[in-house]
Design an enzyme around this catalytic site. Sequence first.
Site, PDB file in Angstrom:
ATOM      1  N   GLY A  43       0.692  -1.232  -0.097  1.00  0.00           N
ATOM      2  CA  GLY A  43       0.022  -0.053   0.113  1.00  0.00           C
ATOM      3  C   GLY A  43       0.786   1.353   0.052  1.00  0.00           C
ATOM      4  O   GLY A  43       0.417   2.224   0.509  1.00  0.00           O
ATOM      5  N   GLU A  73       1.868  -9.359  -2.655  1.00  0.00           N
ATOM      6  CA  GLU A  73       2.568 -10.202  -3.695  1.00  0.00           C
ATOM      7  C   GLU A  73       3.888 -10.945  -3.068  1.00  0.00           C
ATOM      8  O   GLU A  73       4.588 -11.470  -4.101  1.00  0.00           O
ATOM      9  CB  GLU A  73       2.478  -9.628  -4.960  1.00  0.00           C
ATOM     10  CG  GLU A  73       1.303  -9.151  -5.535  1.00  0.00           C
ATOM     11  CD  GLU A  73       0.236  -9.878  -5.798  1.00  0.00           C
ATOM     12  OE1 GLU A  73       0.362 -11.283  -5.409  1.00  0.00           O
ATOM     13  OE2 GLU A  73      -0.809  -9.726  -6.395  1.00  0.00           O
ATOM     14  N   HIS A  92       8.376  -6.589  -9.555  1.00  0.00           N
ATOM     15  CA  HIS A  92       7.213  -6.812 -10.302  1.00  0.00           C
ATOM     16  C   HIS A  92       6.364  -5.508 -10.361  1.00  0.00           C
ATOM     17  O   HIS A  92       6.074  -4.540  -9.606  1.00  0.00           O
ATOM     18  CB  HIS A  92       6.164  -7.611  -9.279  1.00  0.00           C
ATOM     19  CG  HIS A  92       4.656  -7.773  -9.682  1.00  0.00           C
ATOM     20  ND1 HIS A  92       4.276  -7.768 -10.832  1.00  0.00           N
ATOM     21  CD2 HIS A  92       3.646  -7.410  -8.850  1.00  0.00           C
ATOM     22  CE1 HIS A  92       2.987  -7.803 -10.976  1.00  0.00           C
ATOM     23  NE2 HIS A  92       2.360  -7.255  -9.870  1.00  0.00           N
TER      24      HIS A  92
HETATM   25 ZN   LIG Z   1       0.513  -6.596  -9.574  1.00  0.00          ZN
END
Ligand SMILES: [Zn+2]
Length: 218
Positions: A43, A73, A92
Amino acid sequence: MFLYKKELVKFCHKVYENKFVAATDGNLSLRLPDGNILITPSGKNKGDVAIEDLIIISESGEKVNGTGKPSSENKIHLLIYQNRPDINAVVHCHPVYASVLSITKNLFELPVLPEVILTLGKVPLCEYGTPSTEELPNSMKPYVKKSNAFLLKNHGAVTTGKNIEEAYFRMEKLEHAAQILFTAFGGGKINTLTGSELEKLMAAAKDSYGIDIPFGYK
Ligand SMILES: [Zn+2]
């Protein structure tokens, strides 16, 4: 430790400056010499990430140090570190052109650009997986031991490297090549999520992100 943190923050800022992510998207990590993983928090805008925001988790995912919550993730990162002793960094992002190829056609399957063939190989398109769940790392399992760059279907991209600079450069190269390929070939049919994929996404909205079902999907 300070140098590793400084390095990770530098590349967080780069992915945001280059618009590889928007808002609080994306996550970056590197493997520390003691085997633990330094990872971005959940976040937080990558352009604003500071040294004190970074979190340390173990290779099995337990929080070792830091005040925030590790990226939702983190399972993607752990899968790569657990399977690739040669890899020490993971990036990512949701870069525009790589993401376009993830929802239309994986043009990386075509042998087109020699330098891209040599540096990224035949970048695989991993099956769709609900964000934040085990589906996402599971979709990468068939390729994790062989590839250093991955397209995630209807989602974005992951790159890896022996250090964070190499992982970042692979992301930059992937996006640059995706832009060339898309400009040359154009898009194809857009793949939309199925009913059951949407149901799982709504479950993850509550369980992983603590958000209500979004407007239009109730
Ligand atoms: Zn993503």
